[in-house]
Write a protein that holds these residues in place. Structure first.
Motif, short mmCIF file in Angstrom:
data_model
loop_
_atom_site.label_atom_id
_atom_site.label_comp_id
_atom_site.label_asym_id
_atom_site.label_seq_id
_atom_site.Cartn_x
_atom_site.Cartn_y
_atom_site.Cartn_z
N VAL A 19 0.85 -1.19 0.00
CA VAL A 19 0.00 0.00 0.00
C VAL A 19 0.89 1.24 0.00
CG1 VAL A 19 -1.81 1.28 1.21
CG2 VAL A 19 -1.79 -1.23 1.28
N LEU A 20 0.76 2.07 -1.02
CA LEU A 20 1.57 3.28 -1.16
C LEU A 20 1.11 4.36 -0.19
CD1 LEU A 20 3.51 5.26 -2.67
CD2 LEU A 20 1.64 5.61 -4.32
N LEU A 21 2.08 4.96 0.51
CA LEU A 21 1.79 6.07 1.40
C LEU A 21 2.36 7.37 0.83
CD1 LEU A 21 0.38 6.65 4.10
CD2 LEU A 21 2.57 6.27 5.26
N ALA A 22 3.67 7.40 0.54
CA ALA A 22 4.30 8.62 0.02
C ALA A 22 5.63 8.25 -0.62
CB ALA A 22 4.53 9.62 1.15
N TRP A 23 6.19 9.19 -1.40
CA TRP A 23 7.54 8.97 -1.92
C TRP A 23 8.34 10.26 -1.89
CZ3 TRP A 23 4.33 7.67 -6.63
CH2 TRP A 23 4.19 8.75 -7.50
N GLY A 24 9.67 10.10 -1.86
CA GLY A 24 10.58 11.24 -1.82
C GLY A 24 11.99 10.77 -2.12
N ARG A 25 12.99 11.58 -1.72
CA ARG A 25 14.38 11.23 -2.00
C ARG A 25 14.89 10.14 -1.05
NH1 ARG A 25 16.35 17.20 -1.20
NH2 ARG A 25 14.84 16.83 0.47
N ASP A 26 14.41 10.15 0.18
CA ASP A 26 14.76 9.14 1.17
C ASP A 26 13.77 9.24 2.33
OD1 ASP A 26 15.66 11.27 2.84
OD2 ASP A 26 17.71 11.08 2.13
N PHE A 27 14.06 8.51 3.41
CA PHE A 27 13.14 8.48 4.55
C PHE A 27 12.86 9.87 5.11
CE2 PHE A 27 12.60 8.41 9.18
CZ PHE A 27 11.44 7.67 9.30
N GLY A 28 13.87 10.74 5.10
CA GLY A 28 13.70 12.07 5.68
C GLY A 28 12.59 12.88 5.04
N ASP A 29 12.31 12.62 3.77
CA ASP A 29 11.25 13.36 3.07
C ASP A 29 9.85 12.87 3.42
OD1 ASP A 29 12.91 15.11 1.67
OD2 ASP A 29 13.14 13.74 -0.01
N VAL A 30 9.73 11.64 3.87
CA VAL A 30 8.40 11.03 4.03
C VAL A 30 8.20 10.37 5.39
CG1 VAL A 30 8.08 10.70 1.55
CG2 VAL A 30 9.21 8.91 2.90
N SER A 31 8.96 10.79 6.39
CA SER A 31 8.78 10.24 7.74
C SER A 31 7.30 10.34 8.14
CB SER A 31 9.63 11.02 8.73
OG SER A 31 9.34 10.65 10.06
N PRO A 32 6.69 9.25 8.63
CA PRO A 32 5.26 9.30 8.96
C PRO A 32 4.89 10.43 9.91
CG PRO A 32 6.05 7.04 9.01
CD PRO A 32 7.26 7.91 8.84
N LEU A 33 5.76 10.70 10.89
CA LEU A 33 5.45 11.75 11.87
C LEU A 33 6.75 12.32 12.43
CD1 LEU A 33 3.07 13.13 13.37
CD2 LEU A 33 3.31 11.38 15.15
N LYS A 34 6.88 13.63 12.37
CA LYS A 34 8.05 14.28 12.97
C LYS A 34 7.66 15.68 13.39
CE LYS A 34 9.90 15.68 8.44
NZ LYS A 34 11.07 15.55 7.52
N GLY A 35 8.45 16.26 14.31
CA GLY A 35 8.11 17.60 14.78
C GLY A 35 9.07 18.08 15.84
N VAL A 36 8.73 19.20 16.46
CA VAL A 36 9.52 19.79 17.53
C VAL A 36 8.60 20.06 18.71
CG1 VAL A 36 11.25 20.81 16.00
CG2 VAL A 36 9.19 22.11 16.57
N ILE A 37 9.18 19.96 19.93
CA ILE A 37 8.38 20.20 21.14
C ILE A 37 9.10 21.15 22.08
CG2 ILE A 37 7.28 17.94 20.99
CD1 ILE A 37 9.12 17.00 23.25
N LEU A 38 8.34 21.78 22.94
CA LEU A 38 8.87 22.64 23.99
C LEU A 38 8.55 21.95 25.32
CD1 LEU A 38 10.30 25.32 24.58
CD2 LEU A 38 8.05 26.39 24.74
N GLY A 39 9.60 21.48 26.01
CA GLY A 39 9.41 20.73 27.25
C GLY A 39 9.41 19.24 26.97
N GLY A 40 8.76 18.49 27.87
CA GLY A 40 8.59 17.06 27.64
C GLY A 40 9.55 16.14 28.36
N GLY A 41 10.79 16.61 28.61
CA GLY A 41 11.76 15.74 29.25
C GLY A 41 12.04 14.51 28.40
N GLU A 42 12.13 13.35 29.03
CA GLU A 42 12.29 12.10 28.30
C GLU A 42 10.94 11.64 27.75
OE1 GLU A 42 14.07 9.28 30.90
OE2 GLU A 42 16.00 10.34 30.99
N HIS A 43 10.99 10.86 26.67
CA HIS A 43 9.73 10.40 26.10
C HIS A 43 9.85 8.97 25.59
CE1 HIS A 43 11.75 11.71 22.37
NE2 HIS A 43 10.99 10.80 21.78
N LYS A 44 8.71 8.31 25.50
CA LYS A 44 8.60 6.97 24.93
C LYS A 44 7.64 7.03 23.75
CE LYS A 44 9.24 4.61 29.39
NZ LYS A 44 8.64 3.66 30.37
N VAL A 45 7.93 6.21 22.75
CA VAL A 45 7.09 6.17 21.55
C VAL A 45 6.59 4.75 21.34
CG1 VAL A 45 6.93 6.65 19.08
CG2 VAL A 45 8.49 7.98 20.51
N LYS A 46 5.30 4.62 21.09
CA LYS A 46 4.70 3.34 20.76
C LYS A 46 3.99 3.48 19.41
CE LYS A 46 3.80 2.12 25.61
NZ LYS A 46 2.74 1.78 26.60
#
Length: 296
Positions: free
Chosen positions: A255-282
């Motif tokens: 199933v096609l989601l997106a395409w680009g030059r590499d993973f950096g262009d099409v990462s499913p989710l990325k961003g910046v935060i203010l605060g948060g300390g340590e975090h876990k991702v599931k």
């Protein structure tokens, strides 16, 4: 047609409150000649103060959102219903690969000029002599480009070991190539580096793969994952997809989601935060075949 219901949920848990986050999501499937998105819903908790959906530079659907309220947990869930044609993709070109390479350098017409941008280095898939040497065993002089790309895909599948513990998102392609271990995104980056080292145009494709449980076992809900493969420009035959992780030509299970030059262009989710300390991702992904009334 094959129909799938896809559920992709990402949960961030923070040790300290996050006061502001801004995010970019490639979670809405890209329409294509072989697939249609019949329904798509993006759910975000807490509710974003700003949510904007548009197309990125490569024509992929993308969502930008900002959360301005304090939170310790962020949940982003995408639900899709996808229809994919079950007929096999068209055969690849029989033109010699050097003819495609040489024409890419001088033909300014569409689609050649558009494809040319994918011949250059990118952050995760830069060209180099070692990759050209490795790829050259498949791309021998005069060999049809379709035959050559299938052979390179087969060799990467054989020579590299799938090992989820061996790499991270930051592992350089040179390290993956040296150790011959990694996951699907690593194998895609290796193949991109090989093809670009020969002067060919290749792009990174992100999406989902419908998995089949072992005989006698049930499918584990949420145990699927995002997948990655490669698309090679084969001249007048267009773009041809190959999956080096599984040594396949993607069809109705991809199933096609997106395409680009590499993973950096099409990462499913990325961003910046203010605060948060340590975090876990599931991350939980489920790709479920479904039956549609009136179709077999």
């Amino acid at each position: 047609m094959t129909h799938y219901q896809i559920q992709h949920t990402t949960t961030y848990e923070y040790s300290e409150p996050v006061s502001l986050c801004q995010n970019l999501a490639h979670l809405n499937p890209r329409p294509g000649s072989r697939q249609w998105c019949e329904q798509s819903v993006l759910s975000i908790t807490p509710d974003p103060a700003v949510l904007e959906e548009r197309m990125d530079y490569f024509g992929n659907p993308v969502a930008y959102f900002t959360i301005q309220e304090q939170h310790r947990e962020l949940i982003v869930s995408a639900s899709h219903r996808i229809a994919i044609r079950t007929d096999r993709p068209a055969q690849t070109s029989s033109v010699a690969w050097e003819e495609v390479r040489d024409r890419l350098r001088k033909d300014t017409s569409s689609p050649w000029l558009d494809a040319y941008q994918f011949t250059f280095d990118s952050r995760f898939a830069a060209a180099g002599p070692r990759y050209a040497t490795y790829a050259g065993q498949s791309f021998v002089p005069g060999r049809p480009i379709g035959e050559a790309i299938l052979d390179l895909t087969r060799r990467i599948h054989i020579d590299f070991v799938y090992d989820p513990k061996s790499t991270s998102l930051a592992t350089p392609v040179a390290e993956v190539f040296e150790n011959r271990r990694g996951v699907c995104q690593d194998f895609a980056h290796v193949q991109l580096a090989c093809l670009r080292s020969l002067g060919l145009a290749a792009r990174y494709v992100s999406g989902y793969l419908s998995t089949v449980p072992p005989p006698g076992r049930q499918r584990l809900i949420g145990a699927d994952a995002t997948h990655a493969w490669v698309s090679l420009f084969c001249g007048d035959a267009g773009w041809v997809d190959v999956d080096p992780t599984n040594n396949q030509v993607p069809s109705d299970r991809h199933v096609l989601l997106a395409w680009g030059r590499d993973f950096g262009d099409v990462s499913p989710l990325k961003g910046v935060i203010l605060g948060g300390g340590e975090h876990k991702v599931k991350v939980a992904v489920d790709v479920t075949p479904i039956e549609v009334q009136g179709e077999s």
